[in-house]
Scaffold this motif. Structure first.
Motif, mmCIF file in Angstrom:
data_model
loop_
_atom_site.group_PDB
_atom_site.id
_atom_site.type_symbol
_atom_site.label_atom_id
_atom_site.label_comp_id
_atom_site.label_asym_id
_atom_site.label_seq_id
_atom_site.Cartn_x
_atom_site.Cartn_y
_atom_site.Cartn_z
ATOM 1 N N LEU A 34 33.559 32.254 38.642
ATOM 2 C CA LEU A 34 34.638 32.990 37.821
ATOM 3 C C LEU A 34 35.050 34.295 38.309
ATOM 4 C CD1 LEU A 34 33.614 31.803 34.150
ATOM 5 C CD2 LEU A 34 35.506 30.942 35.676
ATOM 6 N N TYR A 35 33.844 34.920 39.012
ATOM 7 C CA TYR A 35 34.267 36.320 39.376
ATOM 8 C C TYR A 35 34.915 36.461 40.811
ATOM 9 C CZ TYR A 35 31.156 37.557 35.605
ATOM 10 O OH TYR A 35 30.596 37.608 34.360
ATOM 11 N N PRO A 36 35.657 37.581 41.052
ATOM 12 C CA PRO A 36 36.225 37.594 42.317
ATOM 13 C C PRO A 36 35.233 38.031 43.359
ATOM 14 C CG PRO A 36 37.292 38.969 40.551
ATOM 15 C CD PRO A 36 36.218 38.476 39.891
ATOM 16 N N THR A 37 35.761 37.717 44.548
ATOM 17 C CA THR A 37 34.661 37.748 45.601
ATOM 18 C C THR A 37 33.994 39.102 45.594
ATOM 19 O OG1 THR A 37 35.901 36.394 46.803
ATOM 20 C CG2 THR A 37 34.247 37.562 48.198
ATOM 21 N N PHE A 38 34.611 40.357 45.495
ATOM 22 C CA PHE A 38 33.959 41.471 45.784
ATOM 23 C C PHE A 38 32.833 41.918 44.668
ATOM 24 C CE2 PHE A 38 37.988 42.430 44.099
ATOM 25 C CZ PHE A 38 37.634 43.541 43.100
ATOM 26 N N ILE A 39 33.274 41.278 43.491
ATOM 27 C CA ILE A 39 32.280 41.886 42.308
ATOM 28 C C ILE A 39 31.081 40.704 41.961
ATOM 29 C CG2 ILE A 39 33.492 43.613 41.471
ATOM 30 C CD1 ILE A 39 34.306 41.597 39.209
ATOM 31 N N ARG A 40 31.395 39.597 42.867
ATOM 32 C CA ARG A 40 30.463 38.349 42.298
ATOM 33 C C ARG A 40 29.052 38.350 42.276
ATOM 34 N NH1 ARG A 40 32.807 34.213 45.771
ATOM 35 N NH2 ARG A 40 34.719 34.097 43.972
ATOM 36 N N ASN A 41 28.559 39.032 43.306
ATOM 37 C CA ASN A 41 26.962 39.351 43.132
ATOM 38 C C ASN A 41 26.624 40.353 41.851
ATOM 39 O OD1 ASN A 41 26.303 37.941 45.471
ATOM 40 N ND2 ASN A 41 26.671 39.858 46.741
ATOM 41 N N LEU B 76 38.254 29.719 44.843
ATOM 42 C CA LEU B 76 37.729 30.890 44.177
ATOM 43 C C LEU B 76 38.450 32.139 44.222
ATOM 44 C CD1 LEU B 76 33.974 30.531 45.503
ATOM 45 C CD2 LEU B 76 34.863 29.637 43.259
ATOM 46 N N PRO B 77 38.447 32.946 43.062
ATOM 47 C CA PRO B 77 39.366 33.915 43.040
ATOM 48 C C PRO B 77 38.720 35.082 43.894
ATOM 49 C CG PRO B 77 37.726 34.051 41.074
ATOM 50 C CD PRO B 77 37.803 32.826 41.886
ATOM 51 N N GLU B 78 39.930 35.867 44.575
ATOM 52 C CA GLU B 78 39.366 36.799 45.371
ATOM 53 C C GLU B 78 39.630 38.331 44.987
ATOM 54 O OE1 GLU B 78 38.258 36.326 48.511
ATOM 55 O OE2 GLU B 78 38.284 34.251 48.270
ATOM 56 N N THR B 79 40.493 38.599 43.954
ATOM 57 C CA THR B 79 40.768 39.783 43.316
ATOM 58 C C THR B 79 40.570 39.540 41.867
ATOM 59 O OG1 THR B 79 43.119 39.348 43.031
ATOM 60 C CG2 THR B 79 42.331 40.393 45.301
ATOM 61 N N ILE B 80 40.518 40.709 40.923
ATOM 62 C CA ILE B 80 40.568 40.593 39.540
ATOM 63 C C ILE B 80 41.969 39.984 39.037
ATOM 64 C CG2 ILE B 80 40.454 42.172 37.656
ATOM 65 C CD1 ILE B 80 38.572 43.918 39.239
ATOM 66 N N GLU B 81 42.724 40.175 39.841
ATOM 67 C CA GLU B 81 44.244 39.722 39.250
ATOM 68 C C GLU B 81 43.992 38.045 39.204
ATOM 69 O OE1 GLU B 81 47.330 41.402 41.532
ATOM 70 O OE2 GLU B 81 47.231 43.130 40.402
ATOM 71 N N ASP B 82 43.472 37.578 40.491
ATOM 72 C CA ASP B 82 43.372 36.042 40.545
ATOM 73 C C ASP B 82 42.443 35.623 39.461
ATOM 74 O OD1 ASP B 82 44.786 36.286 43.045
ATOM 75 O OD2 ASP B 82 43.050 36.177 44.213
ATOM 76 N N ALA B 83 41.527 36.478 39.230
ATOM 77 C CA ALA B 83 40.503 35.753 38.146
ATOM 78 C C ALA B 83 41.363 35.936 36.740
ATOM 79 C CB ALA B 83 39.215 36.678 37.893
ATOM 80 N N GLU B 84 42.109 37.034 36.541
ATOM 81 C CA GLU B 84 42.664 36.913 35.244
ATOM 82 C C GLU B 84 43.694 35.857 34.972
ATOM 83 O OE1 GLU B 84 44.151 40.912 35.119
ATOM 84 O OE2 GLU B 84 42.333 41.673 34.336
ATOM 85 N N ASN B 85 44.179 35.482 36.316
ATOM 86 C CA ASN B 85 45.304 34.344 36.286
ATOM 87 C C ASN B 85 44.922 33.090 36.421
ATOM 88 O OD1 ASN B 85 47.156 36.417 35.677
ATOM 89 N ND2 ASN B 85 47.395 36.653 37.991
ATOM 90 N N MET B 86 43.498 32.698 36.076
ATOM 91 C CA MET B 86 43.159 31.465 36.365
ATOM 92 C C MET B 86 43.359 30.632 35.065
ATOM 93 S SD MET B 86 39.199 31.759 37.724
ATOM 94 C CE MET B 86 38.754 30.141 38.051
ATOM 95 N N GLN B 87 43.543 30.818 34.298
ATOM 96 C CA GLN B 87 44.283 30.128 33.034
ATOM 97 C C GLN B 87 45.350 29.820 32.848
ATOM 98 O OE1 GLN B 87 41.396 30.942 29.772
ATOM 99 N NE2 GLN B 87 40.592 28.636 29.931
#
Length: 114
Positions: free
Chosen positions: A17-24, A82-93
């Motif tokens: 669910l988290y974008p790549t750069f904040i996934r960890n 998998l989402p790469e940015t926060i916008e991708d994660a917000e637009n998943m649904q």
């Protein structure tokens, strides 16, 4: 069983669910919250048994069922990138914008009945 299912969802679904750069960081925070819950549990059980002996079982059952039910509200990630940015994660649904949709036009034959 509900608590175990909710904990496993933290490990499995959380990373998707988290974008790549904040996934960890996201996985770390959620796993830490699960560990803090495990630390607090014995103290909570001790205090709740003074109110009613079966009260800890009721509390944990309700929390487990609620957590298991909330997992069903998470977006489906099967077959999606998998989402790469926060916008991708917000637009998943959210549905795609109209420019990116493919419209299938069906030609209708008007039959005249004689």
């Amino acid at each position: 069983m509900g608590i175990t299912m909710a904990y496993e969802m933290v490990c499995l679904v959380n990373a998707e669910l988290y974008p790549t750069f904040i996934r960890n960081l996201g996985v770390l925070v959620c796993s830490s919250m699960c560990d803090i819950g495990g630390i607090i549990t014995p103290f909570l059980v001790y205090r709740l048994t003074h109110i009613w002996l079966e009260f800890p079982l009721v509390v944990f059952a309700v929390v487990g069922l609620v957590a298991g039910g909330l997992v069903l509200l998470l977006p489906e990630t099967k077959g999606k990138a998998l989402p790469e940015t926060i916008e991708d994660a917000e637009n998943m649904q959210r549905p795609r914008s109209k420019e990116k949709r493919i419209y299938l036009q069906v030609k209708r034959a008007d039959l005249q009945h004689s």
